[in-house]
Design an enzyme around this catalytic site. Structure first.
Site, PDB file in Angstrom:
ATOM      1  N   ASN A  37      33.648  41.539  48.844  1.00 15.58           N
ATOM      2  CA  ASN A  37      32.799  42.659  48.449  1.00 15.58           C
ATOM      3  C   ASN A  37      32.769  42.804  46.931  1.00 15.58           C
ATOM      4  OD1 ASN A  37      34.729  45.106  47.591  1.00 15.58           O
ATOM      5  ND2 ASN A  37      35.708  43.942  49.225  1.00 15.58           N
ATOM      6  N   PHE A  38      31.667  43.380  46.448  1.00  8.79           N
ATOM      7  CA  PHE A  38      31.479  43.494  45.003  1.00  8.79           C
ATOM      8  C   PHE A  38      32.274  44.636  44.395  1.00  8.79           C
ATOM      9  CE2 PHE A  38      28.177  40.366  45.153  1.00  8.79           C
ATOM     10  CZ  PHE A  38      28.292  39.791  43.894  1.00  8.79           C
ATOM     11  N   GLU A  39      32.648  45.624  45.160  1.00  7.23           N
ATOM     12  CA  GLU A  39      33.462  46.705  44.596  1.00  7.23           C
ATOM     13  C   GLU A  39      34.787  46.143  44.068  1.00  7.23           C
ATOM     14  OE1 GLU A  39      35.376  51.051  45.717  1.00  7.23           O
ATOM     15  OE2 GLU A  39      34.267  49.936  47.230  1.00  7.23           O
ATOM     16  N   THR A  40      35.447  45.318  44.885  1.00  4.18           N
ATOM     17  CA  THR A  40      36.710  44.730  44.450  1.00  4.18           C
ATOM     18  C   THR A  40      36.492  43.760  43.296  1.00  4.18           C
ATOM     19  OG1 THR A  40      37.571  44.919  46.697  1.00  4.18           O
ATOM     20  CG2 THR A  40      38.744  43.450  45.210  1.00  4.18           C
TER      21      THR A  40
ATOM     22  N   CYS B 151      30.793  38.717  31.251  1.00  2.00           N
ATOM     23  CA  CYS B 151      31.595  39.137  32.393  1.00  2.00           C
ATOM     24  C   CYS B 151      30.673  39.357  33.602  1.00  2.00           C
ATOM     25  CB  CYS B 151      32.389  40.401  32.065  1.00  2.00           C
ATOM     26  SG  CYS B 151      31.399  41.917  32.043  1.00  2.00           S
TER      27      CYS B 151
ATOM     28  N   ASP C 114      45.756  40.758  50.374  1.00  2.00           N
ATOM     29  CA  ASP C 114      44.740  40.834  51.427  1.00  2.00           C
ATOM     30  C   ASP C 114      45.093  41.970  52.375  1.00  2.00           C
ATOM     31  OD1 ASP C 114      42.405  38.873  52.685  1.00  2.00           O
ATOM     32  OD2 ASP C 114      43.464  40.034  54.202  1.00  2.00           O
TER      33      ASP C 114
ATOM     34  N   CYS D 191      29.208  37.127  55.677  1.00  2.00           N
ATOM     35  CA  CYS D 191      29.371  36.166  56.771  1.00  2.00           C
ATOM     36  C   CYS D 191      29.085  36.817  58.125  1.00  2.00           C
ATOM     37  CB  CYS D 191      30.791  35.599  56.760  1.00  2.00           C
ATOM     38  SG  CYS D 191      31.175  34.655  55.270  1.00  2.00           S
TER      39      CYS D 191
ATOM     40  N   ARG E 256      50.639  11.510  41.613  1.00  2.00           N
ATOM     41  CA  ARG E 256      49.226  11.128  41.523  1.00  2.00           C
ATOM     42  C   ARG E 256      48.447  12.096  40.637  1.00  2.00           C
ATOM     43  NH1 ARG E 256      52.075   8.028  43.596  1.00  2.00           N
ATOM     44  NH2 ARG E 256      51.590   6.546  45.276  1.00  2.00           N
TER      45      ARG E 256
ATOM     46  N   ARG F 147      36.730  28.377  59.635  1.00  2.00           N
ATOM     47  CA  ARG F 147      36.635  28.023  58.212  1.00  2.00           C
ATOM     48  C   ARG F 147      37.856  28.396  57.386  1.00  2.00           C
ATOM     49  NH1 ARG F 147      34.509  32.502  59.694  1.00  2.00           N
ATOM     50  NH2 ARG F 147      34.637  34.400  58.444  1.00  2.00           N
TER      51      ARG F 147
END
Length: 339
Positions: free
Chosen positions: A126-129, A166, A55, A181, A7, A66
């Site tokens: 997180n924004f650091e990663t 970027c 992770d 969250c 498909r 979720r």
């Protein structure tokens, strides 16, 4: 051609040639939470040749609302998310090579993995990663797809080295979400909408249909029925240290990382953010209190009970995580609360 993908092959944007290209690609997914588990399942079902998932966390009961790959059995076993995802994805499609890495997405690890990666998917918290991903992307010319969601709100943007701004450029222009969250809650449809945006763009890139890749920054609020698509070409900044004319890839530098230290003689980790800024303790106390945390404070600090751990947050963003000596675990707690 395998009937499994029939498909998908019928879709004109992919076809037989596109399916063969998908089969030959390697995707790196950073994070195996809500976005990561959903994106990994979509791409596994689509027949991507190799998927690597990084992770550092384990499955908790609050994830099940979720995070679609996990079960109550995974919660009882406290399985690492990467390991649980690997097991489930292999059961979904044994044709796909799945590799799980249980650990922190450090600059060293991401640079080590960069060779042979065709696409990176952002599913971190997180924004650091994200900024590390962004610098690795620019340094090694690997496209990546930013994605984030909290509450009923979500956003996504495709970053192609040498073509688009970027993430470092975008931070000069767009006030990106700072809630998490754990402080703002989240509904599953917002997660699914971001996954749809990210994986649709991923398929375009994997079949090398670059003309169809969306170049706008998309954000939406499903509860308030809002949808925005912003042109970002003018956001590209020649002086950007990540993608500009004299790039230095600052987020791969050890000095720009969050500092974690086990305090001598104490079951406590101190965390000091790389970019210090004043935290609104009163606002944070209200958010955490409404979510059921036990919160105490004064004008100088906030104390938050978090099960076996206790987190003390100071106005400058520094924090003490009591009840653990595990640096990675402490950092995860910190980023869940402060983003």
């Amino acid at each position: 051609m395998n009937e499994r993908y029939s498909r998908q092959v019928l879709f004109p944007g992919i076809g037989k040639e596109g399916q063969e290209k998908i089969r030959g690609k390697h995707v790196l997914i950073i994070g195996a939470g809500a976005l990561g588990s959903g994106s990994a399942e979509v791409l596994t079902r689509a027949g991507v040749g190799r998927i690597t998932i990084v992770d550092r966390d384990y499955v908790e009961e609050s994830n099940l609302q979720r995070q679609q790959l996990y079960t109550e059995e995974d919660v009882l076993g406290k399985l690492p998310k990467a390991a649980a995802a690997e097991k489930r994805l292999r059961a979904i499609n044994s044709d796909v090579e799945i590799r799980a890495i249980i650990g922190d997405a450090t600059p060293e690890l991401l640079e080590e993995l960069a060779a042979g990666i065709d696409l990176m998917m952002d599913a971190t918290d997180n924004f650091e990663t994200r900024m590390v991903m962004n610098d690795v992307s620019q340094k090694y010319k690997i496209p990546w797809i930013y994605g984030a969601c909290v509450g009923s709100y979500g956003m996504s943007f495709s970053i192609i080295p040498g073509k688009t701004p970027c993430l470092n450029c975008l931070l000069r222009t767009i006030p990106l979400q700072g809630m998490t969250c754990d402080t703002g809650g989240i509904i599953s449809p917002a997660v699914q909408m971001v996954i749809a945006h990210q994986t649709a763009e991923a398929l375009k890139m994997l079949v090398e249909d670059w003309e169809s890749v969306r170049t706008t920054f998309v954000s939406f609020d499903l509860w308030r029925n809002q949808y925005t698509s912003l042109k970002m070409s003018k956001a590209k900044f020649a002086g950007c240290l990540s993608c500009g004319e004299e790039r230095t890839y600052p987020y791969l530098d050890h000095e720009n990382r969050t500092k974690t230290t086990v305090l001598c003689g104490r079951d406590t980790v101190q965390i000091r953010p790389s970019n210090q800024g004043e935290v609104s303790l009163e606002k944070l106390a209200g958010q955490l209190g409404s979510l059921g945390y036990q919160v105490k404070g004064n004008p100088y600090l906030l104390s938050v009970e978090m099960g076996p751990e206790r987190m003390v947050i100071f106005q400058d963003g520094r924090a003490l995580i009591h009840g653990t000596k595990d640096l990675t675990h402490a950092k995860s707690i910190y980023q869940r609360i402060l983003g």
